[in-house]
Design a protein around this motif. Structure first.
Motif, PDB file in Angstrom:
ATOM      1  N   PHE A 114     -27.116 -11.670  99.426  1.00 32.34           N
ATOM      2  CA  PHE A 114     -26.582 -10.333  99.177  1.00 32.34           C
ATOM      3  C   PHE A 114     -25.883  -9.797 100.426  1.00 32.34           C
ATOM      4  N   GLY A 115     -26.396 -10.144 101.602  1.00 34.37           N
ATOM      5  CA  GLY A 115     -25.748  -9.694 102.825  1.00 34.37           C
ATOM      6  C   GLY A 115     -24.320 -10.190 102.928  1.00 34.37           C
ATOM      7  N   GLU A 116     -24.091 -11.466 102.598  1.00 35.44           N
ATOM      8  CA  GLU A 116     -22.744 -12.022 102.611  1.00 35.44           C
ATOM      9  C   GLU A 116     -21.859 -11.339 101.569  1.00 35.44           C
ATOM     10  N   LEU A 117     -22.427 -11.085 100.406  1.00 32.61           N
ATOM     11  CA  LEU A 117     -21.669 -10.434  99.341  1.00 32.61           C
ATOM     12  C   LEU A 117     -21.313  -9.001  99.722  1.00 32.61           C
ATOM     13  N   PHE A 118     -22.284  -8.256 100.281  1.00 30.38           N
ATOM     14  CA  PHE A 118     -22.024  -6.873 100.668  1.00 30.38           C
ATOM     15  C   PHE A 118     -20.871  -6.783 101.664  1.00 30.38           C
ATOM     16  N   ALA A 119     -20.869  -7.698 102.648  1.00 31.35           N
ATOM     17  CA  ALA A 119     -19.834  -7.652 103.687  1.00 31.35           C
ATOM     18  C   ALA A 119     -18.443  -7.777 103.076  1.00 31.35           C
ATOM     19  N   ALA A 120     -18.294  -8.666 102.088  1.00 32.87           N
ATOM     20  CA  ALA A 120     -16.990  -8.854 101.445  1.00 32.87           C
ATOM     21  C   ALA A 120     -16.621  -7.662 100.570  1.00 32.87           C
ATOM     22  N   PRO A 132     -31.541  -5.734  96.569  1.00 28.61           N
ATOM     23  CA  PRO A 132     -32.902  -5.948  97.066  1.00 28.61           C
ATOM     24  C   PRO A 132     -33.052  -5.494  98.507  1.00 28.61           C
ATOM     25  N   GLU A 133     -34.266  -5.105  98.864  1.00 30.42           N
ATOM     26  CA  GLU A 133     -34.531  -4.679 100.238  1.00 30.42           C
ATOM     27  C   GLU A 133     -34.585  -5.865 101.199  1.00 30.42           C
ATOM     28  N   SER A 134     -34.595  -7.081 100.681  1.00 32.07           N
ATOM     29  CA  SER A 134     -34.522  -8.286 101.521  1.00 32.07           C
ATOM     30  C   SER A 134     -33.118  -8.883 101.449  1.00 32.07           C
ATOM     31  N   ALA A 135     -32.101  -8.031 101.346  1.00 30.43           N
ATOM     32  CA  ALA A 135     -30.743  -8.468 101.006  1.00 30.43           C
ATOM     33  C   ALA A 135     -30.142  -9.437 102.010  1.00 30.43           C
ATOM     34  N   TYR A 136     -30.521  -9.344 103.286  1.00 30.41           N
ATOM     35  CA  TYR A 136     -29.887 -10.214 104.265  1.00 30.41           C
ATOM     36  C   TYR A 136     -30.262 -11.675 104.055  1.00 30.41           C
ATOM     37  N   SER A 137     -31.381 -11.931 103.400  1.00 30.39           N
ATOM     38  CA  SER A 137     -31.795 -13.318 103.171  1.00 30.39           C
ATOM     39  C   SER A 137     -31.891 -13.679 101.694  1.00 30.39           C
ATOM     40  N   ALA A 138     -32.068 -12.701 100.812  1.00 28.42           N
ATOM     41  CA  ALA A 138     -32.223 -12.985  99.385  1.00 28.42           C
ATOM     42  C   ALA A 138     -30.903 -13.438  98.773  1.00 28.42           C
ATOM     43  N   CYS A 139     -30.983 -14.404  97.855  1.00 26.56           N
ATOM     44  CA  CYS A 139     -29.791 -14.936  97.190  1.00 26.56           C
ATOM     45  C   CYS A 139     -29.623 -14.305  95.813  1.00 26.56           C
ATOM     46  N   VAL A 140     -28.384 -14.202  95.382  1.00 25.12           N
ATOM     47  CA  VAL A 140     -28.071 -13.556  94.112  1.00 25.12           C
ATOM     48  C   VAL A 140     -28.699 -14.319  92.948  1.00 25.12           C
ATOM     49  N   GLY A 141     -28.568 -15.644  92.924  1.00 24.83           N
ATOM     50  CA  GLY A 141     -29.099 -16.418  91.808  1.00 24.83           C
ATOM     51  C   GLY A 141     -30.594 -16.276  91.655  1.00 24.83           C
ATOM     52  N   ALA A 149     -36.072  -6.486  91.907  1.00 21.29           N
ATOM     53  CA  ALA A 149     -35.843  -5.044  91.920  1.00 21.29           C
ATOM     54  C   ALA A 149     -35.318  -4.639  93.285  1.00 21.29           C
ATOM     55  N   GLY A 150     -34.739  -3.444  93.367  1.00 23.03           N
ATOM     56  CA  GLY A 150     -34.224  -3.015  94.652  1.00 23.03           C
ATOM     57  C   GLY A 150     -33.621  -1.627  94.632  1.00 23.03           C
ATOM     58  N   LEU A 151     -32.865  -1.333  95.676  1.00 22.42           N
ATOM     59  CA  LEU A 151     -32.234  -0.027  95.841  1.00 22.42           C
ATOM     60  C   LEU A 151     -31.144   0.175  94.801  1.00 22.42           C
ATOM     61  N   GLY A 152     -30.968   1.414  94.382  1.00 23.64           N
ATOM     62  CA  GLY A 152     -29.917   1.747  93.431  1.00 23.64           C
ATOM     63  C   GLY A 152     -30.326   1.623  91.978  1.00 23.64           C
ATOM     64  N   ILE A 322     -34.737   5.598 110.300  1.00 25.66           N
ATOM     65  CA  ILE A 322     -35.628   4.430 110.313  1.00 25.66           C
ATOM     66  C   ILE A 322     -35.485   3.630 109.027  1.00 25.66           C
ATOM     67  N   PHE A 323     -35.628   4.309 107.885  1.00 23.43           N
ATOM     68  CA  PHE A 323     -35.564   3.533 106.638  1.00 23.43           C
ATOM     69  C   PHE A 323     -34.138   3.128 106.274  1.00 23.43           C
ATOM     70  N   TRP A 324     -33.231   4.094 106.071  1.00 29.72           N
ATOM     71  CA  TRP A 324     -31.938   3.768 105.488  1.00 29.72           C
ATOM     72  C   TRP A 324     -31.086   2.885 106.398  1.00 29.72           C
ATOM     73  N   LYS A 325     -31.115   3.122 107.680  1.00 30.05           N
ATOM     74  CA  LYS A 325     -30.321   2.299 108.596  1.00 30.05           C
ATOM     75  C   LYS A 325     -30.814   0.856 108.633  1.00 30.05           C
ATOM     76  N   ASN A 326     -32.063   0.645 108.293  1.00 32.73           N
ATOM     77  CA  ASN A 326     -32.649  -0.697 108.315  1.00 32.73           C
ATOM     78  C   ASN A 326     -33.110  -1.122 106.925  1.00 32.73           C
ATOM     79  N   ARG A 327     -32.453  -0.589 105.899  1.00 32.99           N
ATOM     80  CA  ARG A 327     -32.974  -0.715 104.541  1.00 32.99           C
ATOM     81  C   ARG A 327     -33.045  -2.156 104.048  1.00 32.99           C
TER      82      ARG A 327
END
Length: 463
Positions: A114-120, A132-141, A149-152, A322-327
């Motif tokens: 998700f982190g790669e996707l968000f950047a694009a 997801p709150e683990s977006a930097y490592s979690a994969c879409v598939g 589950a996650g934010l939004g 603390i939370f949102w900047k590091n969500r």
């Protein structure tokens, strides 16, 4: 020829892992399930390679259970082998296939994070609805296959609501396209076509029915304005009554969560927590608006609702700084520094949360285990309750103790009228029999689609 040689012919020798030192990193995820080595790890790059692998494994002479894995950041054992077999690691399939601004959809391969996707997407002014709150490592598939589950989610709905179509390799190697993309010249803009929702068969299926090889998700514009609020309440009853009334209002909430305040006061002593947070409940809210004025109006109405239920305003600092900047890494870094944990995830009618809250403490005391309690409003209609059991792996006995406690929580929560979002396959019959007809139908469906039972054969309660 041995199966390893056939697999190497399909994906290349370097992408078939057979040595123990290579396979050990695939032997577990973030769950409490004990590590089990797979027989092989295969890392395909294309849909055609997956189709060849599936056809090979489905042949009478090479049948092995297949377990599908991306980054395996979940707490449910979904990517862990149970009887050896083959792990299909999809992390090399990590491309954005198309950002379609006409249909407001994005199509990706399953292994993209998700982190790669968000950047694009952010470069073009877009986001996806549920993150997801683990977006930097979690994969879409993996997130789609596990119905994560996650934010939004409060605004846009769950991950299944975001999907407009899938490409899935079935157990016989057939490539199935769901949604409007089933027509060759039609874009993948909606999953609702004639007949039942075939995408829904695979969303949350944990890979027991097929391999998700492409996902198409809805796009939304980035928010125009955000605002933040944190309140403290003396007890969970007051906090949940405030949440219930907020859920009934016309608010655009990105995040709303209740936590036990003591842990926050200790972890972030630099903040002014006021008089109620130390022994009470902290309610954190992130609000988005069509403008700064709209966001401010929503926040003021929510603040007045909190005051009506004896809430204390703690300002914006925690939620914003603390939370949102590091969500997308806050949940992981905050929890891992306290040791390992296993999560029980239930959806609960909002008004029942205080009862679940107290029962969790009672069961934790029975097993002499520390259980952290928290809940999130992921909808206007219910609360996602997810207590977490913290433990250390210093002794093997702790695993069994944690499992017994988890099973006791599952059983009690079902008796109280909650609905589990995830059912790990290791739950005892005393729990799974309560879903008798539902699970029987799932097993019949599994048998029809995967008669040789090659996909994740023990996941989803023994399917």
């Amino acid at each position: 020829m041995e199966i390893q040689s056939f697999l190497e012919e399909i994906v290349g020798e370097q992408y078939v892992l057979a040595e123990d030192f290579e396979k050990i990193v695939y032997s577990r995820d973030a769950s409490i399930e004990p590590p089990i080595l797979p027989d092989y790890v295969v890392r395909p790059k294309t849909i055609e390679e997956i189709q060849k692998i599936v056809k090979l494994i489905n042949s009478a002479s090479h049948r092995h259970p297949i377990h599908i894995r991306c980054s395996s950041t979940a707490y449910w054992g979904g990517g862990v082998p149970t009887k050896g077999g083959i792990i299909l690691d999809l992390s090399r399939m990590n491309k954005i296939i198309e950002i379609n601004e006409d249909t407001q959809c994005v199509t990706v391969e399953p292994g993209i994070t998700f982190g790669e996707l968000f950047a694009a997407l952010e470069q073009k002014g877009y986001r996806i609805g549920e993150r997801p709150e683990s977006a930097y490592s979690a994969c879409v598939g993996g997130h789609v296959a596990s119905m994560g589950a996650g934010l939004g989610q409060y605004i846009f709905g769950n991950q299944g609501d975001q999907v407009t179509g899938l490409n899935v390799v079935l157990p016989d190697g057939t490539l199935l396209t769901t949604g409007s993309g089933a027509l060759e010249n039609t874009p993948k803009f909606t999953k609702w076509i004639f007949g039942p929702d075939l995408s829904g068969l695979f969303i949350g299926s944990e890979g027991v029915l097929g391999v998700i090889v492409e996902v198409t998700l809805k796009l939304y514009p980035l928010p125009r304005a955000m605002t933040f609020a944190t309140f403290a309440f003396e007890n969970i009853e007051d906090a949940i009554e405030a949440v219930y009334q907020i859920q009934r209002g016309p608010f655009s909430i990105q995040y709303l969560s209740c936590f036990e305040g003591a842990s926050f006061v200790k972890t972030y002593p630099q903040l002014d927590w006021g008089s109620k947070a130390k022994h009470g409940i902290v309610l954190t809210i992130v609000i988005e608006g069509r403008s700064k004025e709209d966001a401010a109006i929503q926040k003021e109405e929510i603040t007045q609702e909190a005051f009506r239920h004896r809430g204390e305003d703690l300002g914006e600092a925690f939620a914003r700084d603390i939370f949102w900047k590091n969500r997308y890494n806050w949940a992981v870094t905050r929890t891992l520094r306290k040791g390992l944990r296993t999560i029980i995830l239930f959806r609960v009618p909002t008004k029942k949360i205080p009862l679940f809250w107290e029962e969790t403490r009672t069961i934790g005391d029975q097993f002499d285990l520390k259980i952290g309690r928290s809940c999130q409003a992921r909808s206007r209609h219910f609360i996602s309750y997810h207590p977490s059991i913290r433990y250390s792996e210093k002794t093997p006995e702790i695993w069994e103790k944690v499992k017994e406690c988890k099973n006791a929580l599952y059983l009690r929560f079902i008796e109280l009228g909650g609905m589990p979002c995830r059912l790990p396959g290791q739950l005892p019959e005393s729990i799974t029999h309560k879903f008798k007809h539902y699970l029987l139908f799932l097993r019949r469906l599994k048998t029809c689609i995967d008669p040789n039972n090659i996909f994740s054969s023990s996941k989803i309660v023994g399917l």
